[in-house]
Design a protein around this motif. Structure first.
Motif: not given
Length: 457
Positions: A371-374, A15-16
């Motif tokens: 996806g994300d940059m984290f 979710s995050l």
């Protein structure tokens, strides 16, 4: 910087999302709308949404981006925005006199349930749309997909303007996908060299990379005309560059107007450009001139000259699906190794394509859609790379991890010139190679001790 506290331990997150590798649908829709001649994009939502979309595009292209808004207040947020949009259409045509208004929705208007088709029909019946003017629109809720999805939805709305016809005009429709205005110019230049008459939509060349002439124009000279869009159903065929950005519009023309479509990868690098040129030749029934073969030979020569410095270098790359697929193929063709690939746009099909393209690589490729940059930063922390490629938001990771960084994609907010220098086609491939090698050589020069610091490599 806070990014230095990014943990190396990777945990599954459902979710995050931390630092998403995407932005929202209306930005893509607004960019596509700017590729129509005499068009004023319209954001059917609050003033804040429109301001954000305009500012993001302005920061990337370094050009003023004009757009209108329905300016939702509490009343419109509860009872619907139909009255706001009809009043806005009337005001826009009265004050600014555009040829076209392209409406896109926002989270708020989509949540309320506003029906653009019904509202535009009512505006027409009420006489709010002057004779000879056009209003069309696309649903673009920000909570679904990404800016790529919004671009695709607006392109499909453009395709739906095509009128039925039993005649063919001998032209080829080209849907270029989300690329820079200069990339659209480069595609048109290649088509001109081959002798193919094309209708490109959208076409932001001359709109977001035009000259500073000293004369203000509310609507720049560039862009595809409504007449050309209406005649798109008469084309010999449609070439859609990119599955995510361009395919829906092309397939709609195929199913509705029997215009055969071919969906290709974006022409970044040697192989993808070869396929584009070959399909263009086949659809138009022409031969490839020596001038195009000459440009191809220059790219092959540069790859040959640079290969020893590129071989085996590990790359982390993020961005939009269509662009990433072609760029990963290009990197593999020059024996670089894209070990981490991330897009913020959903799509398991994307992960499958990337895995196929990197199957012969000596390293495992980690790929993530939505996806994300984290996550990208965590992968790099666990196993560093030689080069990071992506939009301006990667500069924080590049600085923290001391990695050469190639700005590429959308948005680029801290550098200038990307809207003028193409990266598609053979000429674009030369520029990409020059930029990649320059970064790698700069790193070698920086890290080489004095006793082995060479003038010639």
């Amino acid at each position: 910087m806070l990014l230095r506290h990014t943990p190396t331990e990777i945990k599954e997150r459902k979710s995050l999302v931390v630092n998403p590798a995407k932005t929202c649908q209306p930005i893509g829709a607004m960019y596509a709308a700017l590729g129509v001649k005499g068009c004023l994009p319209h954001s059917h939502g609050s003033q804040g949404c429109c301001a954000y979309h305009r500012s993001m595009l302005t920061r990337h292209y370094k050009e003023p981006v004009s757009a209108a808004t329905s300016s939702f207040t509490e009343g419109a947020s509860v009872f619907g925005g139909q009255a706001n949009l009809i009043q806005a259409i009337n005001n826009i045509f009265t004050v600014y006199e555009p040829e076209v208004i392209a409406v896109h929705t926002t989270c708020l208007s989509e949540t309320i349930g506003d029906d653009l088709t019904q509202i535009i029909t009512k505006a027409t019946k009420d006489g709010k749309i002057p004779e000879g003017k056009t209003v069309f629109g696309a649903p673009t809720p920000s909570y679904v997909g990404s800016h790529v999805t919004g671009f695709s939805n607006m392109v499909k709305a453009m395709a739906q303007l095509a009128e039925p016809s039993s005649e063919k005009n001998g032209k080829v429709n080209i849907i270029p996908g989300w690329v820079e205005p200069c990339d659209m110019e480069e595609v048109k230049r290649l088509c001109s060299m081959i002798g193919v008459d094309v209708t490109m939509f959208p076409d932001t060349s001359g709109v977001l990379n035009g000259p500073l002439s000293g004369e203000y124009k509310m609507f720049p000279d560039g862009g595809v005309t409504i007449k050309e869009l209406k005649e798109a159903g008469q084309a010999t065929g449609t070439i859609a560059l990119g599955e995510w950005c361009s395919a829906d519009g092309a397939r709609w023309l195929d199913s509705k107007h029997k215009v055969p479509c071919t969906v290709l990868d974006m022409p970044f690098g040697l192989k993808a450009t070869d396929r584009f040129i070959d399909v263009l030749r086949t659809v138009a029934g022409v031969s490839i001139p020596e001038s195009v073969s000459y440009e191809r030979g220059q790219l092959v020569d540069m790859i040959s000259d640079m290969h020893q410095y590129l071989y085996g270098k590990k790359v982390a790359i993020y961005g939009d699906p269509d662009q990433l697929i072609s760029m990963v193929e290009f990197l593999r063709s020059i024996d670089m190794c894209p070990v981490y690939v991330v897009t913020g746009t959903p799509g398991k099909k994307f992960e499958k394509r990337i895995k196929e393209l990197t199957a012969d690589m000596p390293y495992e490729c980690k790929v993530k859609a939505k996806g994300d940059m984290f996550l990208m930063h965590q992968w790099i922390k666990n196993e560093p790379v030689d080069l990071l490629m992506g939009n301006s938001y990667g500069k924080y990771i590049a600085r923290d991890e001391d990695i050469p960084f190639l700005r590429w994609g959308f948005p680029i907010t801290d550098r200038q010139g990307h809207q003028y220098f193409p990266t598609v086609g053979y000429k674009g491939g030369l520029r990409l190679l020059e930029k990649i090698l320059g970064l790698l050589m700069d790193r070698i020069d920086r890290d080489t001790p004095e006793e082995t610091f060479e003038l010639v490599l």
